[in-house]
Design a protein around this motif. Structure first.
Motif, PDB file in Angstrom:
ATOM      1  N   LYS A 296     -46.745   8.141   0.633  1.00 29.25           N
ATOM      2  CA  LYS A 296     -47.531   9.340   0.338  1.00 29.25           C
ATOM      3  C   LYS A 296     -49.027   9.028   0.375  1.00 29.25           C
ATOM      4  CE  LYS A 296     -43.997  11.738  -2.270  1.00 29.25           C
ATOM      5  NZ  LYS A 296     -43.572  12.262  -3.548  1.00 29.25           N
TER       6      LYS A 296
ATOM      7  N   ILE B 121     -50.520   7.091   2.335  1.00 30.24           N
ATOM      8  CA  ILE B 121     -51.020   7.002   3.710  1.00 30.24           C
ATOM      9  C   ILE B 121     -50.712   8.262   4.511  1.00 30.24           C
ATOM     10  CG2 ILE B 121     -50.999   4.489   3.797  1.00 30.24           C
ATOM     11  CD1 ILE B 121     -48.400   4.690   5.430  1.00 30.24           C
ATOM     12  N   GLY B 122     -50.292   9.308   3.804  1.00 27.59           N
ATOM     13  CA  GLY B 122     -50.136  10.602   4.443  1.00 27.59           C
ATOM     14  C   GLY B 122     -48.771  10.894   5.047  1.00 27.59           C
ATOM     15  N   LEU B 123     -47.758  10.080   4.740  1.00 25.69           N
ATOM     16  CA  LEU B 123     -46.415  10.344   5.259  1.00 25.69           C
ATOM     17  C   LEU B 123     -45.587  11.085   4.216  1.00 25.69           C
ATOM     18  CD1 LEU B 123     -45.631   6.979   7.066  1.00 25.69           C
ATOM     19  CD2 LEU B 123     -46.396   9.119   8.067  1.00 25.69           C
ATOM     20  N   THR B 124     -44.780  11.984   4.676  1.00 22.12           N
ATOM     21  CA  THR B 124     -43.954  12.786   3.787  1.00 22.12           C
ATOM     22  C   THR B 124     -42.732  12.000   3.328  1.00 22.12           C
ATOM     23  OG1 THR B 124     -42.737  13.675   5.662  1.00 22.12           O
ATOM     24  CG2 THR B 124     -44.655  14.920   4.932  1.00 22.12           C
TER      25      THR B 124
ATOM     26  N   GLU C 279     -47.675   6.637  15.713  1.00 19.17           N
ATOM     27  CA  GLU C 279     -48.818   5.888  15.179  1.00 19.17           C
ATOM     28  C   GLU C 279     -49.055   4.620  15.992  1.00 19.17           C
ATOM     29  OE1 GLU C 279     -50.832   7.196  13.017  1.00 19.17           O
ATOM     30  OE2 GLU C 279     -49.487   8.911  12.805  1.00 19.17           O
TER      31      GLU C 279
END
Length: 145
Positions: free
Chosen positions: A50, A52-55, A70
């Protein structure tokens, strides 16, 4: 057999963030590792996804699906042609296959799932084949993959 990639297949990306804000200057180190053989990025230790912006993930396969783009973003930003044959020749062949399939799918199937029109796929395929014919293993060729 080791579960870790060979050191020759891994690149380390490091980003330093400097802050001179009071009360004391700081340096924050951000990093990730790039495995060119598997076309994945990874970290040496567990990472809060979370942060690093991942769900939230449903499986390891889901994580791989999220991290593969990525990898290609990293290659786009840092297209190093070293060891082209080892890493990118196979990816280039795969891309040609995807584009060829997309062109045929767009021409033959109503409601094609390909994001490009057949003409675009053919144009991209032509550019890749032209570069391939020249056999130039440059950053430009890596970047178009």
């Amino acid at each position: 057999m080791s579960l870790l990639p060979s050191r020759y297949d891994v690149e380390v990306f490091i980003d330093l963030a400097f802050s001179i804000a009071p009360p004391q200057p700081t340096v924050t180190v951000y990093y990730y590792l790039v495995d060119h053989k598997t076309r994945q990025i990874f970290w040496a230790m567990d990472v809060d996804l979370k942060a690093i912006g991942l769900t939230e993930l449903l499986s390891k396969g889901h994580l791989k699906s999220l991290l593969t783009p990525e990898y290609w973003v990293h290659v786009d930003y840092y297209p190093v042609p070293d060891h082209f044959d080892r890493y990118f020749g196979e990816a280039e062949a795969e891309l040609l296959g995807v584009l060829s399939h997309g062109a045929i799918d767009d021409k033959t199937a109503p409601g094609s799932t390909c994001p490009w029109a057949a003409a675009e796929c053919i144009q991209y395929t032509s550019v890749i084949k032209d570069l391939r014919a020249l056999d130039l293993k440059t950053t430009y060729r890596v970047a178009i993959i």
